[in-house]
Design an enzyme around this catalytic site. Structure first.
Site, mmCIF file in Angstrom:
data_model
loop_
_atom_site.group_PDB
_atom_site.id
_atom_site.type_symbol
_atom_site.label_atom_id
_atom_site.label_comp_id
_atom_site.label_asym_id
_atom_site.label_seq_id
_atom_site.Cartn_x
_atom_site.Cartn_y
_atom_site.Cartn_z
ATOM 1 N N ARG A 15 52.714 63.183 -1.518
ATOM 2 C CA ARG A 15 51.776 62.824 -2.585
ATOM 3 C C ARG A 15 51.970 61.394 -3.088
ATOM 4 N NH1 ARG A 15 50.774 67.624 -6.173
ATOM 5 N NH2 ARG A 15 49.748 68.254 -4.271
ATOM 6 N N ASP A 37 48.091 65.291 2.623
ATOM 7 C CA ASP A 37 48.986 65.118 1.472
ATOM 8 C C ASP A 37 50.356 65.619 1.894
ATOM 9 O OD1 ASP A 37 50.283 64.948 -0.932
ATOM 10 O OD2 ASP A 37 49.032 66.416 -1.976
ATOM 11 N N ASP A 38 51.264 64.662 2.034
ATOM 12 C CA ASP A 38 52.617 64.991 2.476
ATOM 13 C C ASP A 38 53.527 65.004 1.243
ATOM 14 O OD1 ASP A 38 55.145 65.012 3.585
ATOM 15 O OD2 ASP A 38 54.641 63.715 5.246
HETATM 16 P P1 5GP Z 1 52.227 60.835 1.562
HETATM 17 O O1 5GP Z 1 53.698 61.100 1.808
HETATM 18 O O2 5GP Z 1 52.049 59.653 0.682
HETATM 19 O O3 5GP Z 1 51.508 62.067 1.052
HETATM 20 O O4 5GP Z 1 51.595 60.487 2.968
HETATM 21 C C1 5GP Z 1 51.568 59.156 3.386
HETATM 22 C C2 5GP Z 1 50.813 58.933 4.648
HETATM 23 O O5 5GP Z 1 51.673 59.291 5.716
HETATM 24 C C3 5GP Z 1 49.554 59.741 4.856
HETATM 25 O O6 5GP Z 1 48.415 59.181 4.265
HETATM 26 C C4 5GP Z 1 49.466 59.691 6.367
HETATM 27 O O7 5GP Z 1 48.875 58.497 6.808
HETATM 28 C C5 5GP Z 1 50.920 59.730 6.770
HETATM 29 N N1 5GP Z 1 51.272 61.116 7.072
HETATM 30 C C6 5GP Z 1 51.962 61.982 6.303
HETATM 31 N N2 5GP Z 1 52.086 63.160 6.915
HETATM 32 C C7 5GP Z 1 51.450 63.029 8.104
HETATM 33 C C8 5GP Z 1 51.221 63.919 9.215
HETATM 34 O O8 5GP Z 1 51.625 65.076 9.244
HETATM 35 N N3 5GP Z 1 50.522 63.405 10.263
HETATM 36 C C9 5GP Z 1 50.070 62.120 10.300
HETATM 37 N N4 5GP Z 1 49.395 61.726 11.388
HETATM 38 N N5 5GP Z 1 50.244 61.259 9.266
HETATM 39 C C10 5GP Z 1 50.930 61.724 8.201
#
Ligand code: 5GP
Length: 209
Positions: free
Chosen positions: A115, A112-113
């Site tokens: 979200r 979860d980066d």
């Molecule tokens: P969100 O910003 O929607 O929480 O994250 C989106 C997607 O970005 C995640 O499902 C993942 O595939 C990718 N992502 C975000 N942070 C990271 C990270 O630290 N490492 C990797 N490998 N992928 C990430």
């Protein structure tokens, strides 16, 4: 922009994070169904199923897969920066709502980066449930709504990253490990797994426990 630190984690690290998280998930939520967000949620969901089947009476716990991808609409953005638009690459099919209705559904992803992805998955799955509820008599709808629950599990939650959206009331949130605002390097993305594991050994100390 300052360069973001890359932290390497191994298959065993992820396996153990999930094993440690499972007793609480089994006690507090005890899912009937897991929804893995692909591709990063597939391996964690499969490992989690082993532990949940072992610690609950749900020996037939199944995993359904959805595919979501964050689209970077701004030219020049990289995978490490936050995208805004979520694209569906795979969904549950025409009976999605039926599948989820009346169940405790656990959404599983690797990280979860911002979200954005999790919020999208949750709200779209809830829409499927709402649509299905409309096929039932009005007198039954409130009970069906109450019986359908969602929770989220992520292997890593970035604690220092501001979240685009909160977790709605009534949705439990489980994180296996909390990390700072780093870029987590997962083993399934490595082409040389031995080199990856060596980098992971050096990195372990920087994870926030
Ligand atoms: P969100 O910003 O929607 O929480 O994250 C989106 C997607 O970005 C995640 O499902 C993942 O595939 C990718 N992502 C975000 N942070 C990271 C990270 O630290 N490492 C990797 N490998 N992928 C990430």
């Amino acid at each position: 922009m300052a360069e973001i630190k890359h932290v390497y984690v191994t298959y065993n690290d992820i396996h153990n994070i999930i094993r440690n998280a499972c007793p609480k998930i089994a006690a507090d939520f005890n899912p009937d169904l897991m929804i893995a967000i692909g591709g990063g949620g597939y391996f964690p969901a499969r490992v989690m199923r082993t532990f949940l089947r072992g610690s609950t009476d749900n020996k037939t716990l199944r995993i359904q897969a959805i595919g979501l991808s964050l689209y970077e609409p701004l030219e020049g953005t990289t995978a490490e920066q936050i995208g805004r638009e979520v694209i569906r690459t795979q969904w549950l099919g025409p009976n999605a709502g039926k599948l989820l209705l009346g169940k405790r559904n656990l959404i599983v992803d690797e990280v979860d980066d911002s979200r954005t992805t999790l919020s999208y998955a949750l709200s779209e799955l809830q829409k499927d449930v709402e649509e299905e509820i409309l096929n039932h008599p009005e007198s039954e709808r409130e009970a069906l709504r109450k019986a359908t629950k969602f929770a989220i599990f992520v292997v890593h939650n970035k604690v220092t990253r501001p979240k685009m959206a909160g977790i709605p009331a009534g949705v439990l949130y489980f994180a296996g490990a909390e990390v700072n605002d780093v870029w987590v390097e997962y083993p399934w993305e490595a082409s040389d797994i031995e080199a990856h594991d060596q980098l992971a050994a050096a990195d372990r100390a920087s994870l926030v426990r």
